[in-house]
Design a protein around this motif. Sequence first.
Motif, short mmCIF file in Angstrom:
data_model
loop_
_atom_site.label_atom_id
_atom_site.label_comp_id
_atom_site.label_asym_id
_atom_site.label_seq_id
_atom_site.Cartn_x
_atom_site.Cartn_y
_atom_site.Cartn_z
N GLN A 117 0.95 -1.18 -0.06
CA GLN A 117 0.01 0.04 -0.28
C GLN A 117 0.76 1.31 -0.03
O GLN A 117 0.21 2.38 0.10
N THR A 118 2.30 1.22 0.05
CA THR A 118 2.95 2.28 0.18
C THR A 118 3.41 2.72 -1.43
O THR A 118 3.32 1.99 -2.26
N PRO A 119 3.76 4.20 -1.44
CA PRO A 119 4.08 4.70 -2.47
C PRO A 119 5.49 4.02 -3.10
O PRO A 119 5.64 3.88 -4.08
N SER A 120 6.23 3.61 -2.25
CA SER A 120 7.57 3.19 -2.58
C SER A 120 7.38 1.77 -3.35
O SER A 120 7.93 1.42 -4.22
N PHE A 121 6.21 0.97 -2.92
CA PHE A 121 5.96 -0.17 -3.75
C PHE A 121 5.52 0.26 -5.03
O PHE A 121 5.72 -0.50 -6.12
N ASP A 122 4.51 1.28 -5.01
CA ASP A 122 4.14 1.70 -6.31
C ASP A 122 5.48 1.95 -7.45
O ASP A 122 5.26 1.70 -8.54
N LEU A 123 6.31 2.89 -6.58
CA LEU A 123 7.51 2.90 -7.62
C LEU A 123 8.40 1.63 -7.98
O LEU A 123 8.71 1.59 -9.21
N LEU A 124 8.58 0.74 -7.06
CA LEU A 124 9.14 -0.56 -7.29
C LEU A 124 8.42 -1.06 -8.64
O LEU A 124 8.98 -1.66 -9.71
N LYS A 125 7.11 -1.17 -8.41
CA LYS A 125 6.21 -2.04 -9.40
C LYS A 125 6.43 -1.08 -10.76
O LYS A 125 6.54 -1.82 -11.75
N PHE A 126 6.37 0.13 -10.81
CA PHE A 126 6.83 0.73 -11.84
C PHE A 126 8.12 0.43 -12.75
O PHE A 126 8.13 0.21 -13.96
N LEU A 127 8.99 0.34 -11.68
CA LEU A 127 10.32 0.22 -12.35
C LEU A 127 10.57 -0.95 -13.13
O LEU A 127 11.35 -1.02 -13.98
N ILE A 128 10.04 -2.22 -12.62
CA ILE A 128 10.19 -3.37 -12.85
C ILE A 128 9.20 -4.00 -13.97
O ILE A 128 9.17 -5.01 -14.62
N THR A 129 8.01 -3.06 -14.36
CA THR A 129 6.92 -3.52 -15.27
C THR A 129 6.88 -2.62 -16.49
O THR A 129 6.25 -3.01 -17.41
N ARG A 130 7.63 -1.47 -16.43
CA ARG A 130 7.44 -0.46 -17.69
C ARG A 130 9.03 -0.45 -18.18
O ARG A 130 9.74 0.54 -18.00
N GLU A 131 9.39 -1.40 -19.09
CA GLU A 131 10.61 -1.29 -19.66
C GLU A 131 10.58 -0.44 -20.99
O GLU A 131 11.67 -0.26 -21.49
N ASP A 132 9.42 -0.28 -21.29
CA ASP A 132 9.53 0.23 -22.73
C ASP A 132 9.61 1.71 -22.58
O ASP A 132 9.31 2.61 -23.67
N PHE A 133 9.65 2.64 -21.60
CA PHE A 133 9.56 3.91 -21.19
C PHE A 133 10.99 4.33 -21.52
O PHE A 133 12.12 3.65 -21.30
N SER A 134 11.16 5.52 -22.19
CA SER A 134 12.60 6.14 -22.27
C SER A 134 12.71 6.71 -21.13
O SER A 134 11.95 6.98 -19.82
N ARG A 135 14.32 7.41 -20.79
CA ARG A 135 14.56 7.93 -19.56
C ARG A 135 13.84 9.13 -19.23
O ARG A 135 13.30 9.32 -18.04
N THR A 136 13.50 9.82 -20.03
CA THR A 136 12.90 10.93 -19.89
C THR A 136 11.46 10.79 -19.26
O THR A 136 10.74 11.27 -18.45
N GLU A 137 10.82 9.78 -20.03
CA GLU A 137 9.28 9.19 -19.60
C GLU A 137 9.46 8.67 -18.10
O GLU A 137 8.53 8.87 -17.33
#
Length: 627
Positions: A579-599
């Motif tokens: 339920q934490t924002p940090s877990f949302d960040l972890l989830k984003f970092l390992i599930t969205r590999e198609d993002f550019s660095r700026t995105e």
Amino acid sequence: MEIERTYESLPFYWERETLKNDRRWLESIVRNAAPFSDWWTKARIVQLAYIQPPNVPSQTIYGLPTYGAYQQEQAIAEALRSTCDLNEYREFAKQVNEDYVIRTLNSWHNKQFTQAISRNFEVFVNREYSNIFLLVSTAPTSLNVDRKLPSMDKYRPLFNIAEMGIILRSQNFKRITLRTHGYSTPAEDFYKAFDGEAEALCLKGPINSIGTLEDQSAYIGYNWPGEQPFVAPGLWRDARYNGEIFLKFLLTMALLAWLAGTVLYFLSALAIVPLLQILGLDPILDPIWAWFNFSKIGSLIVQWQIVAFVVFVLWLLLMQILRLVVYQRDRYRAIHYGAPDLGEFFWRLDKVLGENPYISMPFDPNTQPNIPVYRSLKVNLIGHSMGALVLVNVLRILSDKFGKDERIEEEKTQMGEYLILNKLILSGPDIPLELLREGRNNYVRSAIQRCQEIYLFSSDRDIVLRYLSLVGNWFSEPSLEMSGLRLGNVYLNPVNSPENSREYRPYIRVLLNSLPAVEPTSAYDLFEKFNYLDCSRMIEVNTVDLKLNPWNGLIIDAINTVAHFREKIDVHSGYYRVQTPSFDLLKFLITREDFSRTETIDEINRLIANTPIRFLPSQPFMSRGTR
């Protein structure tokens, strides 16, 4: 092709000299290994080939006797194949045949059985989600304690690493993320926490702004042997099974306490007291000096023995407390078991992604599966607390094997022929701040340089790192600065830049005051490679919404300590609560590999927009800090 036997015939008969140790060895393997895995199967084959040991009660394992006295190899193979669903355990069904049994018995007869089963990890796949795996080191927490395996209802043990390679290739996985735990995490606690994370990552529903783990992304939990302070079984069984060693420890402690007390006595009697008398402090010293009167030597000896005994008891309590908190025990296992076992996993995984996934196994089948060959597989690594120490040492091992800084830029991220190191995510890492320092041969430099991206989740209010890690590392780190300043306590402090704009810079609190985490130098690349996420004031890791200053730091620590022990927050491990924002960040970092660095930067800023998390991107995007 028929395999030639190196033994005469079946069944096997026990030798009197080796019966006890061989029987215990085989039974220990069967108790501690995953059922229907490669090394479990080999131990069962040897057991079924032996007659029942004398004076040992008969027992059964999956409907078969522990010791079967079988007279034919084919009969052993058929008996084992009858104990499981061959459609579920396909690699077991494919490999366990008469030839496999003969190879196993040959290795036992030729005294090569250790080499035949010498893989220091096991792999399990989630029965519900085929992209969730558990990787478990085969090292126990203690020689006298059996391992805790994952639930067979939730996880199916793979026959060997080759089967994992076949799964990854057949489902065309593009990336894997491996996450490991830290200090004071027994296996059963890690399995439970990992199941919650995996469920949150794989839960399918409406497409959200963060994303879920894709079918072509694998999430792997790595369990290295850790144990619970004070109540871990190994802490107490060791003394029972090693009584003489424990008595030797007590004798040594008693001798050291007596010597220390003797030195203290003579220093007091011959130096300190006369010196104070010279200074004219006789009236004050009269009661004390009477105690040191040598005419009363008999009573003094008795009194001193009492004092020496008190010193002995206090020292013994201190040493035992340091052992019972298991910090140094976990640190030893992290470095000497956790890191090498994980390094072996990656080495073998790289091998099984080639043309023949069985190439890393002792017995190579002649046939190869008709599955595609990999070009590359991206690897993300997530390490928490002491688990960060495991990952850094693994990268150091792999870096030593596959080349260091002298490699060309395009090859630096390679962990082998097929594995490409992508993200390294460290949360509350229990490693020295020295990691960021330049001007010397940094002991993890070549490892860190291999990562394409590095993210640091930290909190200056992590009291476990601020205080307990300091005590635990007081005797082991080369300097006080290394033991007292940990990377997981870095926080982002707003400062004025030369252009008179507000920017974030990494700082660390010593006790009351803070100092810059690193000083700018001409060799600043390690510092600049980090993406800093300061979670000091985030919910679940902090309960005091106050801005840090020299006057309130200790008060904040005291309040958070009470909240931590009341389980209102987790100052050290709260990053992974779903339920934490940090877990949302972890989830984003390992599930969205198609993002550019700026995105990626923009999305991180969006996710932390309404949170107290502070963000400082790596060098290419360090023109300004964001919140």
